[in-house]
Enzyme design. Structure first.
Site, PDB file in Angstrom:
ATOM      1  CG  ASP A  94      43.969  41.388  70.720  1.00  0.00           C
ATOM      2  OD1 ASP A  94      43.379  41.669  69.652  1.00  0.00           O
ATOM      3  OD2 ASP A  94      44.118  40.462  71.464  1.00  0.00           O
ATOM      4  CG  HIS A 295      41.930  49.444  41.624  1.00  0.00           C
ATOM      5  ND1 HIS A 295      43.014  48.274  41.716  1.00  0.00           N
ATOM      6  CD2 HIS A 295      41.035  49.404  40.754  1.00  0.00           C
ATOM      7  CE1 HIS A 295      42.311  47.486  40.397  1.00  0.00           C
ATOM      8  NE2 HIS A 295      41.064  48.671  40.112  1.00  0.00           N
ATOM      9  CG  ASP A 312      33.957  50.534  40.873  1.00  0.00           C
ATOM     10  OD1 ASP A 312      33.502  49.516  40.975  1.00  0.00           O
ATOM     11  OD2 ASP A 312      34.967  50.568  39.909  1.00  0.00           O
ATOM     12  CG  ASP A 323      32.769  45.429  39.440  1.00  0.00           C
ATOM     13  OD1 ASP A 323      32.455  46.549  39.859  1.00  0.00           O
ATOM     14  OD2 ASP A 323      33.861  44.854  39.208  1.00  0.00           O
ATOM     15  CG  HIS A 402      40.629  50.278  33.362  1.00  0.00           C
ATOM     16  ND1 HIS A 402      38.889  49.661  32.511  1.00  0.00           N
ATOM     17  CD2 HIS A 402      40.223  51.118  33.488  1.00  0.00           C
ATOM     18  CE1 HIS A 402      38.523  50.131  32.756  1.00  0.00           C
ATOM     19  NE2 HIS A 402      38.686  52.058  33.632  1.00  0.00           N
ATOM     20  CG  HIS A 406      35.841  41.897  35.772  1.00  0.00           C
ATOM     21  ND1 HIS A 406      35.341  41.114  36.533  1.00  0.00           N
ATOM     22  CD2 HIS A 406      36.304  43.086  35.811  1.00  0.00           C
ATOM     23  CE1 HIS A 406      34.704  42.552  37.566  1.00  0.00           C
ATOM     24  NE2 HIS A 406      35.503  43.886  36.963  1.00  0.00           N
ATOM     25  CG  HIS A 413      38.874  41.527  39.104  1.00  0.00           C
ATOM     26  ND1 HIS A 413      40.281  41.416  39.488  1.00  0.00           N
ATOM     27  CD2 HIS A 413      38.027  42.214  38.503  1.00  0.00           C
ATOM     28  CE1 HIS A 413      39.856  42.955  39.287  1.00  0.00           C
ATOM     29  NE2 HIS A 413      38.613  43.275  38.788  1.00  0.00           N
ATOM     30  CD  GLU A 440      35.176  46.954  34.466  1.00  0.00           C
ATOM     31  OE1 GLU A 440      35.832  48.525  35.830  1.00  0.00           O
ATOM     32  OE2 GLU A 440      35.723  45.955  35.199  1.00  0.00           O
ATOM     33  CE1 TYR A 444      37.972  56.125  34.903  1.00  0.00           C
ATOM     34  CE2 TYR A 444      39.650  54.767  33.467  1.00  0.00           C
ATOM     35  CZ  TYR A 444      39.008  54.788  34.449  1.00  0.00           C
ATOM     36  OH  TYR A 444      37.996  54.318  34.585  1.00  0.00           O
ATOM     37  NE  ARG A 462      35.545  52.124  37.370  1.00  0.00           N
ATOM     38  CZ  ARG A 462      36.979  52.609  37.367  1.00  0.00           C
ATOM     39  NH1 ARG A 462      37.419  53.048  37.056  1.00  0.00           N
ATOM     40  NH2 ARG A 462      37.215  52.441  39.422  1.00  0.00           N
ATOM     41  CD  GLU A 464      32.251  47.524  36.494  1.00  0.00           C
ATOM     42  OE1 GLU A 464      32.822  47.716  37.669  1.00  0.00           O
ATOM     43  OE2 GLU A 464      32.809  46.162  37.109  1.00  0.00           O
TER      44      GLU A 464
END
Ligand SMILES: [Mn+2]
Length: 494
Positions: A94, A295, A312, A323, A402, A406, A413, A440, A444, A462, A464
């Site tokens: 719940d 991610h 990130d 971001d 990638h 964005h 995004h 960004e 890798y 990365r 960014e």
């Protein structure tokens, strides 16, 4: 957060409170503070860097409704818009996820309450009706105060009703309309209900109901959201400043942390303490080889002492999210290989940032960054062969993965097209002042890349930042956060 190729472009191209209105009290704090000049340091004066309870002013939401109403008027007589709030989301048992309003609904209303419906009528001199939950003394003792009809009016509605009586209001507004612009991003039950009201199932003697036109209004609001207004830019700067403080705290915490969770917690604790009720997306805190999982959000592995840490993470302040990604060595000093990869990514990022200017196309930065990283990977011996041939073949994509940009705003995004001509894709949209976007790039080299020299494996980098397109170029809104090898090593030495 890196946008998937799928979201942004095929061809591997782009990319990657209180429920009551405290608008008046908070509007002036947004208006009076120069958020842009606020210090980003973790040790900044608490009073200067706090963003607890900040909100956009009521005039912002009223202005957005006026702009949408102007669009509805152009569509012809009898046009209305119906916008639905975010449904509550079960977590388990719940328990529910903490409620966060739908971005389109928030943009139009400033209302944070669940089970709300906004109706805008182009032909009415009292165009804004808000349908809300009924007051309920017992429920409110559990969950906090509800707006009710009175609160809805106080928050700018011309007319208001509460459910279940509001069901009839919704029905009659639809019956009287010729054209219905519907925005229900995530409430599938409501979308089906609205559809049933617009086009009732079964027979209709004169078929008058079936003459109504239903229009999906999501794209209309998305396009309004692409160009940020000054108050939105101030709010984004607040989110970025809180984020920068969180990143610095995480960098320093990582030196003595044994688990990724401690680094994520240093970020999250810092931004929560500065007033970010949420982060705009799940924090990605990957140590060592986990830096190569784009991610990665479990954040509970042991930290490799000689590895990198990729964070990130973005604070959401007043519904606007930052971001930002930084990558650093947990020792505080880059190894030779870590530095080589880092400086290559940084060079690519700087080249892409230089192309964030009015009139340039969104994909130009991507092209520049990929050429630099492709050639650089050859120089490092990670890619082998002729530079032109390798670039044209897209071989670099195995390591760059990638897109690199964005839109950013209410959503990480954020809403809005990247291409403006039908049938065309790939970020051909010219940049305009007031757009906010990330830049960004990343490289890798995963641990299982067995054909690559072992010294490179397990390094993911990365970088960014958040860029505002201005009349004369751009402003790096996250530029105060250490970004060069020297600045990161100096920040970690403190
Ligand atoms: Mn991102």
């Amino acid at each position: 957060m890196s946008a998937s190729r799928f979201v942004c472009i095929p061809v591997l191209l782009f990319s990657l409170s209180s429920p009551f209105c405290i608008a008046d009290a908070m509007a002036h704090s947004v208006a009076n503070s120069s958020a842009a000049s606020m210090p980003a340091q973790a040790n900044a004066n608490k009073a200067d860097s706090s963003h607890h309870g900040v909100r956009l002013p009521a005039s912002f939401f009223a202005g957005n409704r006026a702009r949408l109403l102007a669009e509805l008027k152009k569509m012809g007589p009898g046009t209305i818009a119906i916008i639905k709030s975010m449904p509550e989301q079960h977590r388990n048992g719940d328990s529910f996820h903490m409620y966060r309003q739908d971005s389109d609904f928030y943009y139009m209303t400033g209302i944070e309450e669940a089970e709300s419906v906004a109706i805008l009528e182009a032909d009415s001199d009292k165009p804004y009706t808000l349908l809300v939950r009924a007051r309920d003394a017992r429920r409110e003792r559990y969950d906090g105060a509800r707006l009710g009809v009175e609160g809805a009016i106080k928050n700018g509605a011309d007319k208001a009703d509460s459910f279940p009586a509001a069901e009839q209001t919704l029905k009659s507004k639809i019956q009287n309309a010729q054209r219905i612009v519907l925005v229900s991003n995530f409430d599938e039950d409501f979308r089906r209900k609205a559809l049933d009201l617009i086009y009732p199932f079964g027979s209709d003697n004169n078929h008058s109901n079936f003459k109504k036109t239903l229009i999906d209004g999501r794209h209309m609001i998305a396009e309004m959201r692409v160009i940020k207004q000054d108050v939105e830019i101030d709010m984004l700067q607040r989110a970025v400043d809180a984020t920068a403080a969180g990143h610095l705290a995480a960098m320093r915490a990582s030196k003595h942390a044994s688990n990724e969770g401690e680094v994520a917690a240093a970020f999250q604790g810092t931004v929560r303490g500065l007033g970010a009720r949420f982060t705009g997306y799940d924090t990605i805190a990957g140590a060592g080889g986990n830096s190569c999982t784009l991610h990665y959000v479990t954040n509970d592995a042991a930290i490799e002492k000689n590895g990198v840490m990729l964070l990130d993470a973005g604070a959401e302040v007043g519904y606007y999210t930052a971001d930002v990604t930084r990558t650093w060595p947990v020792t505080g000093k880059f190894s030779k290989e870590q530095k080589a990869i880092y400086e290559l990514v940084l060079k690519a990022q700087n080249a892409a940032i230089a192309l964030v200017k009015e009139g340039h196309l969104h994909h130009e930065g991507f092209d520049a960054a990929m050429r630099i990283m492709s050639d650089g990977l050859v120089d490092l011996g990670i890619l082998k062969g002729d530079k032109d041939t390798l670039y044209k073949s897209g071989a670099y994509n195995r390591f760059t993965m990638h897109g690199i940009s964005h839109w950013l705003g209410l959503d990480v995004h954020d809403a809005g097209d990247y291409f403006m001509e039908a049938g065309k894709r790939g970020g051909q949209r010219p940049l305009q002042a007031g757009m906010v976007l990330t830049v960004e790039p990343g490289i890798y080299i995963p641990k299982d890349a067995n054909d690559i020299d072992e010294k490179w494996r397990g390094i993911g980098v990365r970088i960014e930042d958040v860029l505002l397109v201005t009349k004369d170029g751009n402003r790096n809104m996250s530029g105060k956060l250490p970004r060069t090898v020297e600045a990161i090593e100096a920040a970690m030495a403190k």
